[in-house]
Design a protein around this motif. Sequence first.
Motif, PDB file in Angstrom:
ATOM      1  N   ASP A 141       0.646  -1.121   0.025  1.00  0.00           N
ATOM      2  CA  ASP A 141       0.047   0.006  -0.172  1.00  0.00           C
ATOM      3  C   ASP A 141       0.885   1.424  -0.105  1.00  0.00           C
ATOM      4  O   ASP A 141       0.468   2.167  -0.746  1.00  0.00           O
ATOM      5  CB  ASP A 141      -0.852   0.015   1.006  1.00  0.00           C
ATOM      6  CG  ASP A 141      -2.118  -1.131   1.239  1.00  0.00           C
ATOM      7  OD1 ASP A 141      -2.381  -1.307  -0.157  1.00  0.00           O
ATOM      8  OD2 ASP A 141      -2.863  -1.346   2.202  1.00  0.00           O
ATOM      9  N   LEU A 142       1.914   1.197   0.938  1.00  0.00           N
ATOM     10  CA  LEU A 142       2.786   2.397   0.694  1.00  0.00           C
ATOM     11  C   LEU A 142       3.476   2.663  -0.434  1.00  0.00           C
ATOM     12  O   LEU A 142       3.529   3.668  -0.868  1.00  0.00           O
ATOM     13  CB  LEU A 142       3.768   2.100   2.025  1.00  0.00           C
ATOM     14  CG  LEU A 142       4.867   3.448   2.149  1.00  0.00           C
ATOM     15  CD1 LEU A 142       4.181   4.620   2.476  1.00  0.00           C
ATOM     16  CD2 LEU A 142       5.874   3.091   3.162  1.00  0.00           C
ATOM     17  N   LEU A 143       4.144   1.475  -1.101  1.00  0.00           N
ATOM     18  CA  LEU A 143       4.569   1.564  -2.474  1.00  0.00           C
ATOM     19  C   LEU A 143       3.744   2.295  -3.557  1.00  0.00           C
ATOM     20  O   LEU A 143       3.939   3.049  -4.111  1.00  0.00           O
ATOM     21  CB  LEU A 143       5.313   0.227  -2.922  1.00  0.00           C
ATOM     22  CG  LEU A 143       5.861   0.300  -4.213  1.00  0.00           C
ATOM     23  CD1 LEU A 143       7.033   1.340  -4.182  1.00  0.00           C
ATOM     24  CD2 LEU A 143       6.363  -1.020  -4.419  1.00  0.00           C
ATOM     25  N   GLN A 144       2.388   1.733  -3.472  1.00  0.00           N
ATOM     26  CA  GLN A 144       1.303   2.312  -4.505  1.00  0.00           C
ATOM     27  C   GLN A 144       1.146   3.685  -4.224  1.00  0.00           C
ATOM     28  O   GLN A 144       0.841   4.633  -5.022  1.00  0.00           O
ATOM     29  CB  GLN A 144       0.045   1.260  -4.269  1.00  0.00           C
ATOM     30  CG  GLN A 144       0.208   0.120  -5.036  1.00  0.00           C
ATOM     31  CD  GLN A 144       0.473   0.279  -6.654  1.00  0.00           C
ATOM     32  OE1 GLN A 144       1.315   1.014  -7.007  1.00  0.00           O
ATOM     33  NE2 GLN A 144      -0.213  -0.623  -7.212  1.00  0.00           N
ATOM     34  N   HIS A 145       0.962   4.052  -2.814  1.00  0.00           N
ATOM     35  CA  HIS A 145       0.630   5.247  -2.534  1.00  0.00           C
ATOM     36  C   HIS A 145       1.822   6.287  -2.976  1.00  0.00           C
ATOM     37  O   HIS A 145       1.535   7.328  -3.902  1.00  0.00           O
ATOM     38  CB  HIS A 145       0.620   5.566  -0.859  1.00  0.00           C
ATOM     39  CG  HIS A 145       0.561   7.098  -0.596  1.00  0.00           C
ATOM     40  ND1 HIS A 145      -0.651   7.862  -0.595  1.00  0.00           N
ATOM     41  CD2 HIS A 145       1.568   7.991  -0.234  1.00  0.00           C
ATOM     42  CE1 HIS A 145      -0.254   9.029  -0.187  1.00  0.00           C
ATOM     43  NE2 HIS A 145       0.975   9.171   0.239  1.00  0.00           N
ATOM     44  N   CYS A 146       3.052   6.176  -2.934  1.00  0.00           N
ATOM     45  CA  CYS A 146       4.228   6.941  -3.220  1.00  0.00           C
ATOM     46  C   CYS A 146       4.412   6.750  -5.002  1.00  0.00           C
ATOM     47  O   CYS A 146       4.723   8.197  -5.434  1.00  0.00           O
ATOM     48  CB  CYS A 146       5.393   6.193  -2.831  1.00  0.00           C
ATOM     49  SG  CYS A 146       5.727   6.265  -1.130  1.00  0.00           S
ATOM     50  N   LEU A 147       3.696   5.863  -5.380  1.00  0.00           N
ATOM     51  CA  LEU A 147       3.868   5.882  -7.070  1.00  0.00           C
ATOM     52  C   LEU A 147       2.761   6.580  -7.837  1.00  0.00           C
ATOM     53  O   LEU A 147       2.969   7.003  -8.782  1.00  0.00           O
ATOM     54  CB  LEU A 147       4.023   4.402  -7.477  1.00  0.00           C
ATOM     55  CG  LEU A 147       5.394   3.791  -7.307  1.00  0.00           C
ATOM     56  CD1 LEU A 147       5.322   2.093  -7.564  1.00  0.00           C
ATOM     57  CD2 LEU A 147       6.636   4.318  -7.742  1.00  0.00           C
ATOM     58  N   ASN A 148       1.550   6.532  -6.984  1.00  0.00           N
ATOM     59  CA  ASN A 148       0.395   6.912  -7.507  1.00  0.00           C
ATOM     60  C   ASN A 148      -0.362   8.046  -7.119  1.00  0.00           C
ATOM     61  O   ASN A 148      -1.283   8.686  -7.778  1.00  0.00           O
ATOM     62  CB  ASN A 148      -0.659   5.676  -7.804  1.00  0.00           C
ATOM     63  CG  ASN A 148      -0.073   4.471  -8.534  1.00  0.00           C
ATOM     64  OD1 ASN A 148       0.626   4.719  -9.500  1.00  0.00           O
ATOM     65  ND2 ASN A 148      -0.109   3.266  -8.159  1.00  0.00           N
ATOM     66  N   HIS A 149       0.186   8.646  -6.045  1.00  0.00           N
ATOM     67  CA  HIS A 149      -0.618   9.583  -5.241  1.00  0.00           C
ATOM     68  C   HIS A 149      -0.445  10.926  -6.140  1.00  0.00           C
ATOM     69  O   HIS A 149       0.550  11.318  -6.336  1.00  0.00           O
ATOM     70  CB  HIS A 149      -0.043   9.715  -3.915  1.00  0.00           C
ATOM     71  CG  HIS A 149      -1.119  10.315  -2.907  1.00  0.00           C
ATOM     72  ND1 HIS A 149      -1.127  11.758  -3.068  1.00  0.00           N
ATOM     73  CD2 HIS A 149      -2.057  10.137  -2.243  1.00  0.00           C
ATOM     74  CE1 HIS A 149      -2.052  12.037  -2.315  1.00  0.00           C
ATOM     75  NE2 HIS A 149      -2.509  11.186  -1.755  1.00  0.00           N
ATOM     76  N   PRO A 150      -1.332  11.630  -6.527  1.00  0.00           N
ATOM     77  CA  PRO A 150      -1.278  13.075  -7.373  1.00  0.00           C
ATOM     78  C   PRO A 150      -0.257  13.947  -6.368  1.00  0.00           C
ATOM     79  O   PRO A 150       0.167  14.993  -7.236  1.00  0.00           O
ATOM     80  CB  PRO A 150      -2.519  13.332  -7.371  1.00  0.00           C
ATOM     81  CG  PRO A 150      -3.609  12.806  -6.290  1.00  0.00           C
ATOM     82  CD  PRO A 150      -2.669  11.583  -6.052  1.00  0.00           C
ATOM     83  N   THR A 151      -0.337  14.029  -5.148  1.00  0.00           N
ATOM     84  CA  THR A 151       0.558  15.114  -4.719  1.00  0.00           C
ATOM     85  C   THR A 151       2.119  14.704  -4.513  1.00  0.00           C
ATOM     86  O   THR A 151       2.725  15.421  -4.008  1.00  0.00           O
ATOM     87  CB  THR A 151       0.292  15.112  -2.998  1.00  0.00           C
ATOM     88  OG1 THR A 151       0.291  14.044  -2.482  1.00  0.00           O
ATOM     89  CG2 THR A 151      -1.247  15.740  -3.032  1.00  0.00           C
ATOM     90  N   GLY A 152       2.505  13.696  -5.224  1.00  0.00           N
ATOM     91  CA  GLY A 152       3.860  13.257  -5.317  1.00  0.00           C
ATOM     92  C   GLY A 152       4.254  12.157  -4.380  1.00  0.00           C
ATOM     93  O   GLY A 152       5.207  11.680  -4.608  1.00  0.00           O
ATOM     94  N   GLY A 153       3.254  11.566  -3.651  1.00  0.00           N
ATOM     95  CA  GLY A 153       3.587  10.322  -2.970  1.00  0.00           C
ATOM     96  C   GLY A 153       4.665  10.339  -1.827  1.00  0.00           C
ATOM     97  O   GLY A 153       5.353   9.537  -1.426  1.00  0.00           O
ATOM     98  N   THR A 154       4.912  11.414  -1.130  1.00  0.00           N
ATOM     99  CA  THR A 154       5.751  11.771  -0.319  1.00  0.00           C
ATOM    100  C   THR A 154       5.287  11.245   1.121  1.00  0.00           C
ATOM    101  O   THR A 154       3.874  11.469   1.154  1.00  0.00           O
ATOM    102  CB  THR A 154       6.381  13.075  -0.182  1.00  0.00           C
ATOM    103  OG1 THR A 154       5.260  13.969   0.270  1.00  0.00           O
ATOM    104  CG2 THR A 154       6.966  13.462  -1.087  1.00  0.00           C
TER     105      THR A 154
END
Length: 174
Positions: free
Chosen positions: A1-14
């Motif tokens: 989930d964390l990896l997907q968040h970082c790769l796909n989140h529109p705010t940059g995934g930080t």
Amino acid sequence: DLLQHCLNHPTGGTTPSDFPLAHLDQHTLDRLNLGRNVEDVHPLTPMQQGMLFHTLLAPDSSSYFEQTILSLEGVTDVRALARAWQTVTDATPVLRSFVVHQGLAEPVQVVLRDVTVPVVTEDWRGLSEDEQRAALREFLARDEAAGIDPTTPPLSRVALTRLTDTRVQIVWTF
């Protein structure tokens, strides 16, 4: 989930662990929407906090506005000088920084990976020395009136003015 968040989140995934000195939670990072161009986020130094306070208190004040004027002999390629200034900016994190303060308990400094330093070039070779001095006074007044917004990167700009075939005047505003 964390990896997907970082790769796909529109705010940059930080995540907060990317910027541990900033003490920001995930919700705040997402709300700031800093994007993928962020290299670092950290708190302001006490001096930077004071400068920000005074800048916000008196936005029209020139207390922390600086114009440095340099004259270089032997410059034949103004574009190369502009590229050199960009190289220095690329290598110097503070020159790629800006401040975020709205909606935060404590302001932070955001360091971008990439920023283009604005460079204005002018050619005053056709002007007499008196006309060049007058043109410089007018330029400095316009430049100061434009000010520097601490929340908009970059926090500096450069003007390169050809005075003779080999002499260039630099105005570095920060």
